[in-house]
Design a protein around this motif. Sequence first.
Motif, PDB file in Angstrom:
ATOM      1  N   ARG A 148       3.777  11.652  -5.714  1.00 28.01           N
ATOM      2  CA  ARG A 148       3.452  10.195  -6.490  1.00 28.01           C
ATOM      3  C   ARG A 148       2.467   9.463  -6.834  1.00 28.01           C
ATOM      4  O   ARG A 148       2.200   9.461  -5.646  1.00 28.01           O
ATOM      5  CB  ARG A 148       4.621   9.270  -6.389  1.00 28.01           C
ATOM      6  N   TYR A 150       2.137   5.757  -8.145  1.00 24.76           N
ATOM      7  CA  TYR A 150       1.714   4.662  -9.895  1.00 24.76           C
ATOM      8  C   TYR A 150       0.970   3.881 -10.202  1.00 24.76           C
ATOM      9  O   TYR A 150      -0.018   3.744  -9.582  1.00 24.76           O
ATOM     10  CB  TYR A 150       2.946   3.283  -8.345  1.00 24.76           C
ATOM     11  N   HIS A 152      -0.140   0.400 -12.153  1.00 30.29           N
ATOM     12  CA  HIS A 152       0.168  -1.053 -12.475  1.00 30.29           C
ATOM     13  C   HIS A 152      -0.732  -1.448 -13.912  1.00 30.29           C
ATOM     14  O   HIS A 152      -1.767  -0.704 -13.727  1.00 30.29           O
ATOM     15  CB  HIS A 152       0.094  -1.858 -11.438  1.00 30.29           C
ATOM     16  N   TRP A 188       9.200   4.163 -16.349  1.00 29.93           N
ATOM     17  CA  TRP A 188       8.765   2.440 -16.038  1.00 29.93           C
ATOM     18  C   TRP A 188       9.660   1.721 -15.981  1.00 29.93           C
ATOM     19  O   TRP A 188      10.792   1.964 -15.226  1.00 29.93           O
ATOM     20  CB  TRP A 188       7.839   2.313 -17.986  1.00 29.93           C
ATOM     21  N   ASN A 189       9.107   0.397 -15.097  1.00 33.07           N
ATOM     22  CA  ASN A 189       9.263  -0.369 -14.682  1.00 33.07           C
ATOM     23  C   ASN A 189      10.504  -1.202 -15.911  1.00 33.07           C
ATOM     24  O   ASN A 189      10.391  -0.506 -17.457  1.00 33.07           O
ATOM     25  CB  ASN A 189       8.755  -0.929 -14.106  1.00 33.07           C
ATOM     26  N   ARG A 194       4.920  -0.830 -14.452  1.00 26.97           N
ATOM     27  CA  ARG A 194       4.388   0.317 -14.336  1.00 26.97           C
ATOM     28  C   ARG A 194       5.058   1.542 -14.427  1.00 26.97           C
ATOM     29  O   ARG A 194       5.994   1.918 -14.776  1.00 26.97           O
ATOM     30  CB  ARG A 194       4.845  -0.407 -12.488  1.00 26.97           C
ATOM     31  N   THR A 196       5.456   5.376 -13.129  1.00 29.81           N
ATOM     32  CA  THR A 196       5.538   6.368 -12.554  1.00 29.81           C
ATOM     33  C   THR A 196       5.115   7.489 -12.816  1.00 29.81           C
ATOM     34  O   THR A 196       5.702   8.424 -13.309  1.00 29.81           O
ATOM     35  CB  THR A 196       6.368   6.614 -11.420  1.00 29.81           C
ATOM     36  N   ASP A 285       4.994   5.811   0.977  1.00 27.41           N
ATOM     37  CA  ASP A 285       5.579   5.393  -0.522  1.00 27.41           C
ATOM     38  C   ASP A 285       5.238   3.706  -1.044  1.00 27.41           C
ATOM     39  O   ASP A 285       6.150   2.615   0.135  1.00 27.41           O
ATOM     40  CB  ASP A 285       6.146   5.656  -0.595  1.00 27.41           C
ATOM     41  N   ARG A 286       4.799   3.277  -1.597  1.00 24.09           N
ATOM     42  CA  ARG A 286       4.238   1.504  -1.708  1.00 24.09           C
ATOM     43  C   ARG A 286       5.023   1.057  -1.893  1.00 24.09           C
ATOM     44  O   ARG A 286       5.516   0.307  -1.527  1.00 24.09           O
ATOM     45  CB  ARG A 286       2.852   1.920  -2.633  1.00 24.09           C
ATOM     46  N   HIS A 287       5.906   1.546  -3.337  1.00 24.55           N
ATOM     47  CA  HIS A 287       7.015   0.921  -3.601  1.00 24.55           C
ATOM     48  C   HIS A 287       8.494   1.213  -2.487  1.00 24.55           C
ATOM     49  O   HIS A 287       9.290  -0.268  -2.534  1.00 24.55           O
ATOM     50  CB  HIS A 287       7.529   0.517  -5.012  1.00 24.55           C
TER      51      HIS A 287
END
Lengths: 374, 412
Positions: A148, A150, A152, A188-189, A194, A196, A285-287
């Motif tokens: 993945r 991400y 931003h 998308w967020n 953001r 992915t 994973d960052r999120h």
Amino acid sequence: MKTMGRSINNWVAILLATLLTAMMMSSPTQAEGLVLPQNEAEPISLSLPEGVTATKHPSGQFQVFVGTTKTCCEGRTSIAGRYAMTNDVLSFSPAFGFDAGQDYVARIRTAHGDAFIPFRIPSVTANVPAVVTEIFPSGDTLPENTLRFYIHFSVPMKPHVAFDFIKLRDASGTVDDAAFMRFKQELWNEDRTRLTILIDPGRIKREVATNVELGPALLTGKRYMLEIKAGWPSADGTSVLPAFKKAFLVSNALRTRPDTRLWTAKAPCAGTRGSLTITFDRALDRHLLTRALRLETGTMNSVHGTIEIGDEEHTWKFTPLQPWPAEELHLVADPALEDVAGNNFHDLLDHIAGSQSSNTPSTQLPIRIRECAG
Amino acid sequence: MQRQSTFTISLAAALTLGNMAVAETELDIKFAGALEFGEDGTLFVGDNYSGAIYAFEMPSTAGPEQIMPSSIANIDAKIAELLGVGIGAIEINDMAAHPVSRDLYISVTRIGSSASQPALIQVTQDQQINLVDLASFNFQKQELLEFPEGETTFGVRGLGPMGPLARDVAKGEIPLRTLAIMDMEYYDGELFVAGVAHDNFLSSLRRIVYPFDSTQSITNVEMYHITHDQYESRAPIRAMSVQEIDGKPQLVAAYTCSPIVLVPLEDIQDGAKISANTIIDYGNGQPLDMIPLQMQDQTMLFVTNDSRSPQVIPVAGLQGAKVVDHNDFERGGKLDLHPVMPYGPIGKTIMFDGISLHMTLVGDSFLASITRDGYTGSLNLDTNPTFFPNRIHNMRAEFDFPQYKPNPSRMQ
């Protein structure tokens, strides 16, 4: 009587017909030397060619109206404001400023006809230019089976065009068009800042069709470039993303599950609000990291505090709201927490059938808060 | 409110290029409502938002000998364009004519995307519409005591047994403070201000010496409302004029629905609670403006109304008028059709096509009006001579036919 409006007298320049002829635009929506306001407080300004002099009634030649070109401007009243002349630039500031969202038309009158230039003030959020603010994983060495990314953005971006701009290039500059998983719906967020993107799992999973056919998208030891080409418009169309590149080297695939026994803790002193730092054996994973780890007391109460993720997603730093208690705490990981290759505490993203290690990873790490002298 | 102060500063900066003196104190007006001119050209502006009255010194050279009647169709659209907003984004609050230059001044609220701001519009004798730079004038500010807070709104009532409708509920959104400055009357060095104050005895008259010396008096006013058959102390005076009646200066004041009362100026004393003298009741309507003028060789009061045609009241008819209270009538409400309505020296109704929402006298001989046309719905500024104050834009009378010729033999 000092008034503002159509009958502004006694100051600044008149635009001579010769000058205005020189400025007549080929397109009705553009005028050379016209600078449109970018926010509510800015004036609209018109650069005058060299050698032009004049004295009175600029409002006769250069005005701004509310509305669209279609309704402009016969029998209409132009917006009240003031004109100023500095260094051959004639500027107009409306008495109440410009309003975002309002349609305006600037009219430049010449001996040869009128030019109408429609414009709007970008909304407040659009005043922030579109840029890539962060990209994760943030490290410059990523495992071969990285799943993945991400990306931003500073502002909401235009959807459904992501892969017109996002490319994966190898060291020779060749673009791998099949590198990313294409979904009907982009990931998308909520506010579309953001995105992915996933390396096509078929390229990662060994002995799966696309992997067999095309090989993995990333190869150990090679260098790649995740590239976002310039020109991606923001969601409101007022800003365009400049080019962005992330270069990285590919290391060996991660083919083990995360395990807290491989993590180290640097414990703070009891009674202080010093930070606790956990260092992982790999980038996570960052999120998922923002919510997948928690600290518990012996009575199962959560310790409240703030977290920071650093060192290319290898560390998790926790600062408590209250001073640390003098007791043993536990760091508890959600088993769904993944590393950058999509491996979690239950499963590897990709394992050869029947080869899954029966060695169950630990999801807890005891934290011994130290008693410090003094 | 930051935008307001920026605006003020930028206007003040612009002024340094002109010859006007810049006021020493920064102008902080937030709402331009009721307008009233003093005889030398001082413009009083009521700020219902911050609870203050501003007095701008606006001296002027004399206007043309012959007053030019203003006629500007769709005045609201033109003002909105001037202020840089759509037509729905302005509200017109009041209009007054400069006593020397004869220019018209219109107070407006500009509803921007982030703030509402006050604006004063000038319509010159040559029909130019300009935004007035208020910060360019010397001004005084009088803050009003006992000014209502902005939270309390009107109550919601239905009609008889019916529950409140949407229109009634909407009334409940309006703060009482919007009625805090209803009308201002400048008379002999003093400004009289009608409106609501903050406590339960709301209807009040303020009396302020000009130039402002920071003193002011507040008087609570009660009056007998014939139509409603009750004593009222909340609903404020809507429009008023000072006239010499029964040997002394008195306020002639019009209320909603629709009494006219007299208040001797000598009774308007600080802290007093007074009963006004009811002499007229029309039984209906809501007054808007009361304009004293000379017609047919006598002083008349021209009273506009949002629910009926304008009424012209001879001041002579108010001399010695009978003052009434609840003892003078059978008890009970008396609406339009009640036999005693209209009551008193009511004057006569004037034909006026459309509704004049704001009217003012220009010079001695013209009435300028911002009128809602009943057929087109448009809002127009137009002017009629006082000898024929009627608006007849949509009338199609005998005289209008092309075949029409006066027949001298059949005329009297």
